[in-house]
Design a protein around this motif. Sequence first.
Motif, PDB file in Angstrom:
ATOM      1  N   SER A 133      64.191 103.561 -34.550  1.00 46.55           N
ATOM      2  CA  SER A 133      62.819 103.513 -34.047  1.00 46.55           C
ATOM      3  C   SER A 133      62.470 102.129 -33.519  1.00 46.55           C
ATOM      4  N   ALA A 134      62.937 101.089 -34.195  1.00 48.60           N
ATOM      5  CA  ALA A 134      62.685  99.719 -33.730  1.00 48.60           C
ATOM      6  C   ALA A 134      63.346  99.481 -32.378  1.00 48.60           C
ATOM      7  N   VAL A 135      64.581  99.927 -32.240  1.00 47.44           N
ATOM      8  CA  VAL A 135      65.281  99.772 -30.959  1.00 47.44           C
ATOM      9  C   VAL A 135      64.579 100.575 -29.870  1.00 47.44           C
ATOM     10  N   SER A 136      64.067 101.754 -30.220  1.00 45.56           N
ATOM     11  CA  SER A 136      63.365 102.583 -29.239  1.00 45.56           C
ATOM     12  C   SER A 136      62.100 101.902 -28.738  1.00 45.56           C
ATOM     13  N   LEU A 137      61.335 101.295 -29.628  1.00 47.46           N
ATOM     14  CA  LEU A 137      60.113 100.605 -29.207  1.00 47.46           C
ATOM     15  C   LEU A 137      60.430  99.402 -28.326  1.00 47.46           C
ATOM     16  N   LEU A 138      61.478  98.687 -28.671  1.00 48.38           N
ATOM     17  CA  LEU A 138      61.900  97.571 -27.818  1.00 48.38           C
ATOM     18  C   LEU A 138      62.353  98.086 -26.458  1.00 48.38           C
ATOM     19  N   ALA A 139      63.034  99.233 -26.455  1.00 50.91           N
ATOM     20  CA  ALA A 139      63.473  99.821 -25.190  1.00 50.91           C
ATOM     21  C   ALA A 139      62.281 100.194 -24.319  1.00 50.91           C
ATOM     22  N   MET A 140      61.232 100.754 -24.922  1.00 52.64           N
ATOM     23  CA  MET A 140      60.041 101.092 -24.150  1.00 52.64           C
ATOM     24  C   MET A 140      59.388  99.837 -23.591  1.00 52.64           C
ATOM     25  N   THR A 141      59.379  98.766 -24.348  1.00 53.02           N
ATOM     26  CA  THR A 141      58.810  97.508 -23.864  1.00 53.02           C
ATOM     27  C   THR A 141      59.579  97.003 -22.651  1.00 53.02           C
ATOM     28  N   VAL A 142      60.901  97.125 -22.700  1.00 56.06           N
ATOM     29  CA  VAL A 142      61.719  96.716 -21.554  1.00 56.06           C
ATOM     30  C   VAL A 142      61.400  97.574 -20.329  1.00 56.06           C
ATOM     31  N   VAL A 143      61.253  98.878 -20.526  1.00 55.59           N
ATOM     32  CA  VAL A 143      60.922  99.770 -19.410  1.00 55.59           C
ATOM     33  C   VAL A 143      59.592  99.374 -18.784  1.00 55.59           C
ATOM     34  N   ILE A 144      58.611  99.065 -19.619  1.00 55.42           N
ATOM     35  CA  ILE A 144      57.294  98.679 -19.113  1.00 55.42           C
ATOM     36  C   ILE A 144      57.397  97.408 -18.281  1.00 55.42           C
ATOM     37  N   ARG A 145      58.158  96.440 -18.785  1.00 59.24           N
ATOM     38  CA  ARG A 145      58.270  95.161 -18.056  1.00 59.24           C
ATOM     39  C   ARG A 145      59.020  95.325 -16.745  1.00 59.24           C
ATOM     40  N   VAL A 146      60.085  96.104 -16.739  1.00 58.61           N
ATOM     41  CA  VAL A 146      60.826  96.335 -15.497  1.00 58.61           C
ATOM     42  C   VAL A 146      59.967  97.101 -14.499  1.00 58.61           C
ATOM     43  N   ALA A 147      59.199  98.070 -14.998  1.00 65.05           N
ATOM     44  CA  ALA A 147      58.307  98.822 -14.115  1.00 65.05           C
ATOM     45  C   ALA A 147      57.263  97.905 -13.487  1.00 65.05           C
ATOM     46  N   LEU A 148      56.704  96.995 -14.270  1.00 66.05           N
ATOM     47  CA  LEU A 148      55.729  96.050 -13.724  1.00 66.05           C
ATOM     48  C   LEU A 148      56.354  95.198 -12.629  1.00 66.05           C
ATOM     49  N   ALA A 149      57.594  94.768 -12.838  1.00 65.34           N
ATOM     50  CA  ALA A 149      58.267  93.945 -11.837  1.00 65.34           C
ATOM     51  C   ALA A 149      58.608  94.730 -10.587  1.00 65.34           C
ATOM     52  N   ALA A 150      58.844  96.032 -10.729  1.00 68.46           N
ATOM     53  CA  ALA A 150      59.208  96.860  -9.574  1.00 68.46           C
ATOM     54  C   ALA A 150      58.004  97.253  -8.740  1.00 68.46           C
ATOM     55  N   LEU A 151      56.805  97.167  -9.316  1.00 71.51           N
ATOM     56  CA  LEU A 151      55.591  97.542  -8.580  1.00 71.51           C
ATOM     57  C   LEU A 151      55.058  96.346  -7.802  1.00 71.51           C
ATOM     58  N   PRO A 152      54.429  96.574  -6.652  1.00 70.23           N
ATOM     59  CA  PRO A 152      53.870  95.464  -5.872  1.00 70.23           C
ATOM     60  C   PRO A 152      52.811  94.726  -6.671  1.00 70.23           C
ATOM     61  N   ALA A 165      52.823  89.551 -19.256  1.00 65.72           N
ATOM     62  CA  ALA A 165      53.145  89.559 -20.682  1.00 65.72           C
ATOM     63  C   ALA A 165      52.110  90.352 -21.474  1.00 65.72           C
ATOM     64  N   ARG A 166      50.837  90.105 -21.184  1.00 67.22           N
ATOM     65  CA  ARG A 166      49.775  90.807 -21.927  1.00 67.22           C
ATOM     66  C   ARG A 166      49.746  92.299 -21.572  1.00 67.22           C
ATOM     67  N   VAL A 167      49.943  92.605 -20.299  1.00 72.00           N
ATOM     68  CA  VAL A 167      49.969  94.012 -19.905  1.00 72.00           C
ATOM     69  C   VAL A 167      51.126  94.740 -20.572  1.00 72.00           C
ATOM     70  N   THR A 168      52.252  94.067 -20.696  1.00 70.67           N
ATOM     71  CA  THR A 168      53.411  94.683 -21.344  1.00 70.67           C
ATOM     72  C   THR A 168      53.118  95.003 -22.803  1.00 70.67           C
ATOM     73  N   VAL A 169      52.560  94.044 -23.507  1.00 74.14           N
ATOM     74  CA  VAL A 169      52.271  94.240 -24.930  1.00 74.14           C
ATOM     75  C   VAL A 169      51.191  95.306 -25.120  1.00 74.14           C
ATOM     76  N   LEU A 170      50.103  95.205 -24.340  1.00 73.60           N
ATOM     77  CA  LEU A 170      49.021  96.178 -24.471  1.00 73.60           C
ATOM     78  C   LEU A 170      49.492  97.582 -24.110  1.00 73.60           C
ATOM     79  N   SER A 171      50.312  97.690 -23.081  1.00 73.19           N
ATOM     80  CA  SER A 171      50.820  99.002 -22.673  1.00 73.19           C
ATOM     81  C   SER A 171      51.724  99.603 -23.735  1.00 73.19           C
ATOM     82  N   ALA A 172      52.549  98.756 -24.360  1.00 69.79           N
ATOM     83  CA  ALA A 172      53.441  99.252 -25.408  1.00 69.79           C
ATOM     84  C   ALA A 172      52.645  99.850 -26.568  1.00 69.79           C
ATOM     85  N   VAL A 173      51.537  99.204 -26.915  1.00 69.95           N
ATOM     86  CA  VAL A 173      50.689  99.731 -27.992  1.00 69.95           C
ATOM     87  C   VAL A 173      49.977 101.002 -27.535  1.00 69.95           C
TER      88      VAL A 173
END
Length: 497
Positions: A133-152, A165-173
């Motif tokens: 579960s810990a690895v899964s949550l970290l994986a979701m955080t990575v997906v969120i950050r990569v998605a943010l970088a891929a968007l204009p 950074a804040r959007v990544t953390v808030l989105s993960a929660v």
Amino acid sequence: MSTPDLREADTSAHSAPADSRQEPAGAASLQLRASVERLLARPRSLALVLVLPALMIVAGVVGWLLDLQLGVDSAVYRAGAVTLLSGDPLYESNTLAPEPFWALLPFTYPPTAALLFVPLAVFPVQVAWGVLSAVSLLAMTVVIRVALAALPRPKGELPVWASPARVTVLSAVLFFALEPVWRTIFLGQINLILMALIVLDVLVVCARGSRWGGVMVGVAAAVKLTPLIFIPHLLFTGRRMDALRAMGTFLGLQVLMFALIPSDAWRFWTHTVFNAGRIGPMHWAGNQSLNGLFNRMTDLAPWASNAAIVVGLALAPLAVWLMLRFHRSGRPLEALLVTAFYALLLSPVSWSHHWVWAVPLIMVLVSKLPHADPVKTRKRWIAAGAVFVVFVSCVLLVLPNGRNLELHWAFWQYILGSAYLLVPVVLVAVLAGRRLWRNRDTLRGSLRDRDTLIALLRGRAGTTAREDAQPSAADTAESGRVGSNSAGPSAAGSDQR
């Protein structure tokens, strides 16, 4: 963030050079690296990212000490790894000996999955759930950050709370509230990890031309067969070597398993892979695929699954066309989402917790919000909010389900009971409708131009006909000169006389 715009995709696809189309994906790899470096340099931000994963591990340890029933699926994963290490068969029975009494389920994954689950065998059942579960949550955080970088990046200066950074953390929660996400965590599933492998590979590793491109896609496909569809995605988007590496990784792992456990590998690929009964009833409400829908609506008709395959294959050209449109217009994330949701529709089984791709989808839907047009902003927030509500509503758990109750649903229950499945269908329909609506002026202009051209041609034809029917001024003058010349001698003669 806004809904993907096909009109913009069409125009930019013809105007942007080939090299510029990959800039967002290349930028994603650079921004991800910079984000990791900044994160490591900021202990407070690092602590915020790690707090939820740490809580999962603590919960796993507490569950072990109290002998709680945590992680049904992770218990099966761990049992598969223990069975592999002990040399016992994986697929001969519907349960495995190391499984606890509350997780007596068959091992349905390929033999490669049992090998990759070996690290879980080190921990007790509940602790293994906490670690996964810990690895899964970290994986979701990575997906969120990569998605943010891929968007204009939005124009103008961003507010402090809108930093990546804040959007990544808030989105993960926030995204933890999505039923596919918390159900993945609750069951101890690996959907978030597989999604992270695919997103990282396609949007970061492959985008920068690494010789490791495609490897993670191959690994994900070796664990769960559905990610095989991302190999054609790489091929269609022009990454032939990455597609070959993905297929080579997948096949290489299968060869490895034939060398390690030949009987289990042979049994899986000749028998188990075709035994849908090991996975569960196809008509369950949780199966949000075309196959599940057709089986529910036809009362388990023997032709239902074949009909679902036919419909799924009929949708393939549309999915490929839409995916290529986004890819060629420099929208690699949207292109990847088209492939992901098409895979969920086409797969024989897409349990509700498989729909974790809702995480990057919602990010796309709320990106590039126009600040100058409140009406458009409100509409796009409504669209993103509606998708969020669908995946947070737990509607599939509220409806009557289990014990064949799905076969007796009313019509409105079939609609609500297909909520996840309808999300990509409705979004594509909205995109098509918006494109037709926006092109209506162009179509009307084309019709007006056609009418004008026809009228002009008709006018020219009428003028030509009139000109042919009436003599010209030059002809009249010429005839006058001829008449005067013919009368000249007579007049002269009279004068002489």
